[in-house]
Every structure is written in C-alpha cells, then in structure tokens.
Scaffold this motif. Structure first.
Motif, PDB file in Angstrom:
ATOM      1  N   ARG A 109       0.859  -1.164   0.019  1.00 50.26           N
ATOM      2  CA  ARG A 109      -0.017   0.029   0.128  1.00 50.26           C
ATOM      3  C   ARG A 109       0.847   1.203  -0.047  1.00 50.26           C
ATOM      4  NH1 ARG A 109       0.814  -1.531   5.109  1.00 50.26           N
ATOM      5  NH2 ARG A 109       1.087   0.094   6.670  1.00 50.26           N
ATOM      6  N   VAL A 110       0.517   2.278  -0.853  1.00 48.47           N
ATOM      7  CA  VAL A 110       1.190   3.521  -0.707  1.00 48.47           C
ATOM      8  C   VAL A 110      -0.058   4.345  -0.874  1.00 48.47           C
ATOM      9  CG1 VAL A 110       2.598   5.294  -1.767  1.00 48.47           C
ATOM     10  CG2 VAL A 110       3.176   2.787  -2.048  1.00 48.47           C
ATOM     11  N   THR A 111      -0.294   4.904   0.484  1.00 49.43           N
ATOM     12  CA  THR A 111      -1.281   6.082   0.340  1.00 49.43           C
ATOM     13  C   THR A 111      -0.742   7.147   0.793  1.00 49.43           C
ATOM     14  OG1 THR A 111      -2.612   4.021   1.442  1.00 49.43           O
ATOM     15  CG2 THR A 111      -3.534   6.226   2.007  1.00 49.43           C
ATOM     16  N   LEU A 112      -1.410   8.161   0.049  1.00 47.24           N
ATOM     17  CA  LEU A 112      -0.971   9.699   0.329  1.00 47.24           C
ATOM     18  C   LEU A 112      -2.201  10.429   0.848  1.00 47.24           C
ATOM     19  CD1 LEU A 112       0.947  10.036  -3.090  1.00 47.24           C
ATOM     20  CD2 LEU A 112       1.933   9.487  -1.064  1.00 47.24           C
ATOM     21  N   TRP A 113      -2.169  11.259   1.489  1.00 43.72           N
ATOM     22  CA  TRP A 113      -2.939  12.409   1.959  1.00 43.72           C
ATOM     23  C   TRP A 113      -2.312  13.827   2.210  1.00 43.72           C
ATOM     24  CZ3 TRP A 113      -1.264   8.198   4.969  1.00 43.72           C
ATOM     25  CH2 TRP A 113      -0.419   8.812   6.272  1.00 43.72           C
TER      26      TRP A 113
END
Length: 593
Positions: free
Chosen positions: A563-567
């Motif tokens: 997972r590569v989650t950006l916010w």
C-alpha cells in the motif's frame, strides 16, 4: 422481514436526499473528503462483505469491539462493549458487558423520533437476523454451527420472540454467548461490520431499503448515499469518549509526524462532515486528489509511480511530493488472487473421475502459464510480494519454506500437463472470466488471456463476463456464475484462519468460499484447527492445508500488494483500511496550514 408499503419508503428516501447536504461546505465547516476505489452496494450490516461496505457500516453503526487506532500489531479494544469479554475456562461461554451510553440517531423509525438507548437485546436481534431464512446474509458463515441452538431456532421458523439458548441478553446491558465449540477468533468477529447492532424498528420501517439507509449508533449519521458518494454528519447522540492517544498506541517516534497530538483528550468526531467518494478509475481519483480542491486521500496509481517515488526500496517520495503529502506504506494485510469455480464441471468437480482429473490438469496448467512477476511489475509497480499459497507474509503463520513452483511461470510444464491430460485446442472447454468494467480490469484480463494462449489455450476459450460495478461482480461470485474469478481479500482479523476459511467446503457460495472447494480432508483439518489456540501445532495444520490448495490447483495464488497511501498534510490522521479499516475516521481532523 417486515417491510412497509412502497409509498412510505419513497417518502423517506426523498427526505434522505433532501437532507443530503449538497453544495459546498460553509466557511467555518471542517470537511474531510475521503476516496475509495470501489462502491458499497448495500449498507445493511447483513451485507457488509466488502471493504467498501464495511467501512461505511462501522462508521454508521456500533460494533461491540474495534481495533485500536494506532497500535500495531492490531489490538482489539472495547467499542460499545464496556470491557473485554469474560470467557469460561472451556472457551465456550462469553459474557460481555455493554456501555449504557449507546444511543441510536434520531429517526422517524422510533415512536417519538428520538433515538433510543442501545441494549443487549439489539445485539441478540442483530445476530439472529443473519440466520433468519427470509434474509440473505453474507455474514452468516462467521457463526454458522457455532452458537448453541441457533440452527434449531432458524429451522423452527426464526421467531424473534423465541430465545436462542446460546445467545441471550442477561439484562439490558449484558450479553451472554454460548458456543458449540471453542472459536478463538470469536471476539474478532464482534469487530466486523456483520456484527453491527441494528434496531428492530429500523428493519420494520425500512425493510430491504435498509441497504440504502442507516439507523445506527456509530460516531457518524448517514445523510446521503449514492453510487458515487456517501456523506456523514457527526451523530449528536454518540457517546462522549475522549481520545487517549497513549491508549490507542501512540508512539512519538512512529506517529510524531502525523500532527495529531492536539487531539489528545478531545472528544471525536473532530470534523463537521465526512464525505467518501467512490471513484473506480485511478486516473480520475489521482486528478481529484492532486487538484487540491476535492478528495484528500488517494492510493498511488501505478502509472504515477516513477513520477512520484524517489525510491521503491524503501518507498520514499520525491521532495516535491513529500512537501505536499503525507504517506503510509507497507505490505497489505491481505492478498490478490484468482480461483477456479470447482462447482463448474467444465473445470472443477465432475461426476466422471477421469474428467475430474483432467480438469485438475487444466487448472494446474493455467496456473503454470501465469506470470506473477510480470503481473507485479506491470500492475503493482513491482512493489508487491509474490508468494505461494494463501497465507500472506504479514501473518505469523506464513510458510517461509514453501516451494515457489506454484508462483513461477513455466510454459513448457503447462503445455506438457495439457498434452498428458489429452487437452487440445479443439476440445478445451469455454470458460467465463469475470471482471468489473474498467480499463485496468480489461488490461488484466487481456494479460491473463495472453498467458493462456502461450500455453496452447486459445484466447476464445476464455470469455470475458463484464459487470458494471464491483457490487454486481460480487453478486456473481456469490451466485457461482463464473468459471474464473479474480479478487482481493483483506484480512478481517490477523489469523490465517481468515484466509483458509475461504476454501472451507461449508462456506461455499453464497458464502465466502467463492471457489466452492470442498475437500473432505481439508474440511476436517479446518474444523480441527478452528478450535485450537495459536501455537506450533495449529500452524503445522495451517501449512498442510496451504499445501493442499496448491496441490489441487484451486486457484492462481497469490500476491500481496504494497500500500502507498498519500493524503494532504492538512488532514491529521493515520488513514488505514487494513483489518476492517474504517474505525479511524472518527478520529480524523482537518487543520488548515
């Protein structure tokens, strides 16, 4: 079920849309705009079978337990329950106290329009619903054959006024569950959306329309639902429980850059509105995210990997992206894989033993022909972990010594298997390959078909069956319509039992066993292990079952994605949809720089 006339339901639906709160947020309003890559097609806890549905359900409804916000490995904690359960020495009886502060949202379904108190009777009612023959439950398999007297209650007509010996409310705020056999994962199931507490008044008022409405006691009140978005407002009746960061697992070294320290001691929810957009196309989701004006969270599309990442090992952002966004990365708690439908005589079980063995050879040949490494590079940015079997590397029970032959492409071996079994281009069966309508899914299908053609299986033998939405596709899985089914499985709890149950015979469609694999020895081992506490003996059984799935070529398995989650940095939270993701949304804050 007790449905109301259509006219009444229509009126209520119009009311829901009207209060949906369209338009922009007010100048003082804090809004967190989340995004997901799939759509929940039903919000009734009976149908909380997908990541997307569960995420909505655990925010609108209460479960007895949840996972701590920040603690890793994942750790259960009371939610509506007042404490962890008292468990009898034989592991069969669970006594659970409930908080007396749970209260449903205000709603027309209640006599005075005011949300009433949540009681132990609601829990009993909600679990009974799964076993009511009038309902189609996707969560029944969790407790099937495990609660004393439940099967008899269902067979006797499912009268809700009749008691189930193993499922009782001792008083308004104490639940007692008696199991037929030890079930070490039982408390984990009480954190799943399937176990959410539903008031009988809402079921009576809305009937099957409960799937598009929600009358819960969770931190959020659903104000709008459509196939593209849900909107939530804080539930004013939600119990006041301040956030204790230390209790939730906060570690300065690990979480210090999240910017959430200011929330310690405050009572959630912290934003005025929560919106979840369902955007299946990654390019559209990325465009919305990077515009800075719309959704505030996104996964990293594969086509953006080289532009955004400075390094894949370890995963790091280029400076211009690190300046704008926060990131969370690591192996997912789950896997992606494809299974063959063993109930399809064209490729699975067959009344003719000789044909059944030929079908096994065909399945094994298709598995040998598949190239996981290229799949990883082409569709997962080469960030995934290819592994044999169904027990993903994130679990303690992962088998590091397992042969990798089942995940290594060998076209010559595939051709040899077909020839030895008497399969030719002329006599191979036509097989249905299911996919959700999207560019990505179509590309995966074409890649799959290319591998099969390389092994001598004509492309026209692999027919694409396209479904408009993931919900439609999921229904096809549950109704056993397809020959070949690809999908992902996110762990419901950190125990290999959760993936091994995907192949337990009694869990066949419409249950979680979409492959309809039904091996008596596998079933026996599963039942033996399911009552055992974690330990080397149970792990050895898990490993044996894992090998059986490989030997029977029940699917093309598998890969764990990274997972590569950006916010956006103004979002103060640790987003996480792993292990029943969704509980964290009550703690999100938005702080303008």
């Amino acid at each position: 079920m007790h449905a109301r006339p259509f006219g009444v339901l229509l009126g209520l639906c119009l009311g829901l849309s009207a209060c949906g709160g369209g338009g922009d947020a007010g100048p003082e309003e804090k809004v967190y705009r989340h995004s997901e890559d799939g759509v929940p097609t039903n919000l009734d806890p009976l149908q909380a079978a997908t990541v997307y549905a569960n995420e909505v359900v655990v925010n609108a409804y209460d479960t007895l337990y949840r996972y701590k916000y920040l603690a890793r490995p994942y750790e259960l904690t009371p939610n509506l329950a007042a404490a962890m359960p008292e468990i009898s020495e034989d592991g069969l009886v669970y006594t659970i106290p409930l908080k007396e502060t749970g209260r449903y949202i205000d709603s027309e379904v209640f006599e005075d329009g005011k949300g009433r108190r949540v009681t132990a009777h609601d829990f009993v009612y909600s679990i009974k619903r799964h076993f009511d023959p009038e309902n189609i439950s996707q969560g029944r398999w969790l407790w099937e054959g495990k609660i004393k007297g439940m099967a008899e209650w269902a067979e006797a007509g499912a009268d809700y006024d009749e008691a189930v010996p193993g499922l009782r409310a001792l008083d308004d705020f104490t639940v007692r569950v008696e199991l037929t056999k030890p079930f070490p994962q039982f408390v984990h199931t009480l954190a799943m959306g399937f176990s959410a507490l539903v008031p009988h008044e809402a079921v009576a008022a809305h009937g099957r329309d409960l799937g598009t409405r929600a009358v819960g006691s969770g931190p959020w009140e659903l104000t709008h639902y459509s196939r593209t978005q849900v909107r939530f407002a804080p539930n004013p009746n939600f119990r006041e429980e301040s956030l204790d960061l230390a209790f939730e697992g906060y570690d300065e070294a690990e979480h210090g850059d999240l910017g959430i320290e200011h929330l310690d001691g405050k009572v959630p929810p912290f934003v005025d509105r929560l919106e979840i957009d369902f955007i299946q196309e990654s390019a559209a989701r990325w465009a919305s995210f990077t515009s800075g004006r719309e959704i505030m969270l996104s996964g990293l599309p594969v086509e953006q990997t080289d532009a955004v990442l400075a390094s894949k090992d370890p995963v790091t952002l280029k400076p211009e992206y690190a300046e704008r966004y926060r990131m969370d990365t690591g192996p997912e708690a789950g896997l992606v894989f494809s299974v063959f439908n063993m109930d399809d005589p064209a490729i699975g079980y067959h009344e003719d033993p000789e044909r059944e063995e030929r079908n096994r050879a065909l399945r094994c040949a298709m598995r040998d022909a598949f190239d996981w490494q290229t799949r990883n590079e082409r569709f997962y940015s080469d960030l995934g972990i290819v592994f044999p079997g169904v027990i993903p590397p994130i679990l303690e029970e992962f088998d590091e010594d397992l042969s990798r032959a089942s995940v290594t492409q060998d076209v010559e071996r595939a051709r040899a298997r077909l020839e030895e079994a008497g399969w030719t281009a002329e006599n191979l069966p036509e097989l249905d390959y299911g996919l959700v309508s999207s560019v990505l899914a179509r590309e995966m299908y074409e890649e799959f078909r290319g591998y099969m053609e390389a092994a001598g299986i004509p492309g026209d033998r692999i027919k694409a069956q396209t479904y408009a939405t993931f919900g439609d596709y999921n229904r096809a899985l549950r109704s056993s319509e397809l020959s070949i089914m690809g999908y992902g499985w996110g762990l419901d709890y950190p125990d290999a039992e959760n993936v091994l149950q995907l192949f337990y015979g009694p869990n066949g469609a419409p249950g979680s066993n979409a492959s309809n694999y039904d091996n008596p020895e596998y079933n026996r081992l599963f039942e033996q292990a399911s009552t055992m506490q974690p330990g080397p003996e149970r792990t050895a059984i898990y490993h044996r079952m894992n090998r059986m799935l490989i030997e029977d070529c029940v699917g093309i398995i598998g890969l764990t994605r990274s997972r590569v989650t950006l916010w956006h940095k103004k979002v103060r939270a640790l987003p996480d949809r792993q292990i029943l993701g969704g509980f964290w949304m009550r703690f999100v804050d938005v702080v303008e720089p």
